[in-house]
Design a protein around this motif. Structure first.
Motif, mmCIF file in Angstrom:
data_model
loop_
_atom_site.group_PDB
_atom_site.id
_atom_site.type_symbol
_atom_site.label_atom_id
_atom_site.label_comp_id
_atom_site.label_asym_id
_atom_site.label_seq_id
_atom_site.Cartn_x
_atom_site.Cartn_y
_atom_site.Cartn_z
ATOM 1 N N TRP A 50 76.646 5.800 -14.336
ATOM 2 C CA TRP A 50 75.818 6.805 -13.730
ATOM 3 C C TRP A 50 74.741 6.318 -13.132
ATOM 4 N N TYR A 51 73.767 5.126 -13.265
ATOM 5 C CA TYR A 51 72.830 4.300 -12.529
ATOM 6 C C TYR A 51 73.328 4.355 -11.540
ATOM 7 N N LEU A 52 74.505 3.668 -11.080
ATOM 8 C CA LEU A 52 74.973 3.218 -9.880
ATOM 9 C C LEU A 52 75.365 4.602 -8.815
ATOM 10 N N ILE A 53 75.922 5.326 -9.414
ATOM 11 C CA ILE A 53 76.085 6.561 -8.866
ATOM 12 C C ILE A 53 74.694 6.917 -8.151
ATOM 13 N N LYS A 54 73.912 7.083 -9.205
ATOM 14 C CA LYS A 54 72.299 7.681 -8.823
ATOM 15 C C LYS A 54 71.668 6.998 -7.841
ATOM 16 N N ALA A 55 71.722 5.434 -7.609
ATOM 17 C CA ALA A 55 71.281 4.710 -6.759
ATOM 18 C C ALA A 55 72.086 4.658 -5.539
ATOM 19 N N LYS A 56 73.321 4.906 -5.458
ATOM 20 C CA LYS A 56 74.146 5.162 -4.250
ATOM 21 C C LYS A 56 73.699 6.405 -3.542
ATOM 22 N N LYS A 58 70.788 7.951 -3.684
ATOM 23 C CA LYS A 58 69.777 7.541 -3.372
ATOM 24 C C LYS A 58 69.413 7.164 -2.085
ATOM 25 N N ARG A 59 70.114 5.962 -1.767
ATOM 26 C CA ARG A 59 70.462 5.091 -0.626
ATOM 27 C C ARG A 59 71.057 5.786 0.311
ATOM 28 N N ASP A 60 71.925 6.894 -0.023
ATOM 29 C CA ASP A 60 72.570 7.615 1.148
ATOM 30 C C ASP A 60 71.489 8.713 1.696
ATOM 31 N N ASP A 61 70.842 9.264 0.832
ATOM 32 C CA ASP A 61 69.789 10.217 1.216
ATOM 33 C C ASP A 61 68.822 9.448 2.030
ATOM 34 N N ARG A 62 68.178 8.202 2.011
ATOM 35 C CA ARG A 62 67.272 7.454 2.762
ATOM 36 C C ARG A 62 67.948 7.416 3.940
ATOM 37 N N ARG A 63 69.286 6.813 3.989
ATOM 38 C CA ARG A 63 69.780 6.691 5.349
ATOM 39 C C ARG A 63 69.876 8.000 6.138
ATOM 40 N N ILE A 64 70.152 9.059 5.509
ATOM 41 C CA ILE A 64 70.260 10.501 6.244
ATOM 42 C C ILE A 64 69.067 10.800 6.726
ATOM 43 N N ARG A 65 67.947 10.579 6.114
ATOM 44 C CA ARG A 65 66.637 11.038 6.378
ATOM 45 C C ARG A 65 66.045 10.260 7.723
ATOM 46 N N SER A 66 66.561 8.979 7.717
ATOM 47 C CA SER A 66 66.291 8.016 8.695
ATOM 48 C C SER A 66 66.836 8.315 10.075
ATOM 49 N N MET A 67 67.727 9.037 10.288
ATOM 50 C CA MET A 67 68.486 9.360 11.287
ATOM 51 C C MET A 67 67.630 10.174 12.303
#
Length: 67
Positions: A50-56, A58-67
């Protein structure tokens, strides 16, 4: 002043206790104890996934926002 010990170590202590119960029940009993061991040893695995999916996510959301 409140101690931060349980804030930091509360969940790891609970996971350790559950793992200990699961290991002991797997080694000492059959029937109900098998079910208990599967449940108590499965909870830490579920929490980790659950925490691994949550961290992934979150990381994907940050990458999308930075585009």
């Amino acid at each position: 002043m409140k101690s931060t010990f349980w804030k930091v170590w509360g969940i790891p202590v609970i996971i350790g206790i559950l793992s200990g119960i699961g290991l002991l029940s797997a080694l000492t009993g059959d029937g109900f104890f098998d079910i208990l061991s599967w449940l108590t040893l499965g909870i830490p695995v579920f929490i980790t996934i659950w925490y691994l999916i949550k961290a992934k996510n979150k990381r994907d959301d940050r990458r999308i926002r930075s585009m």
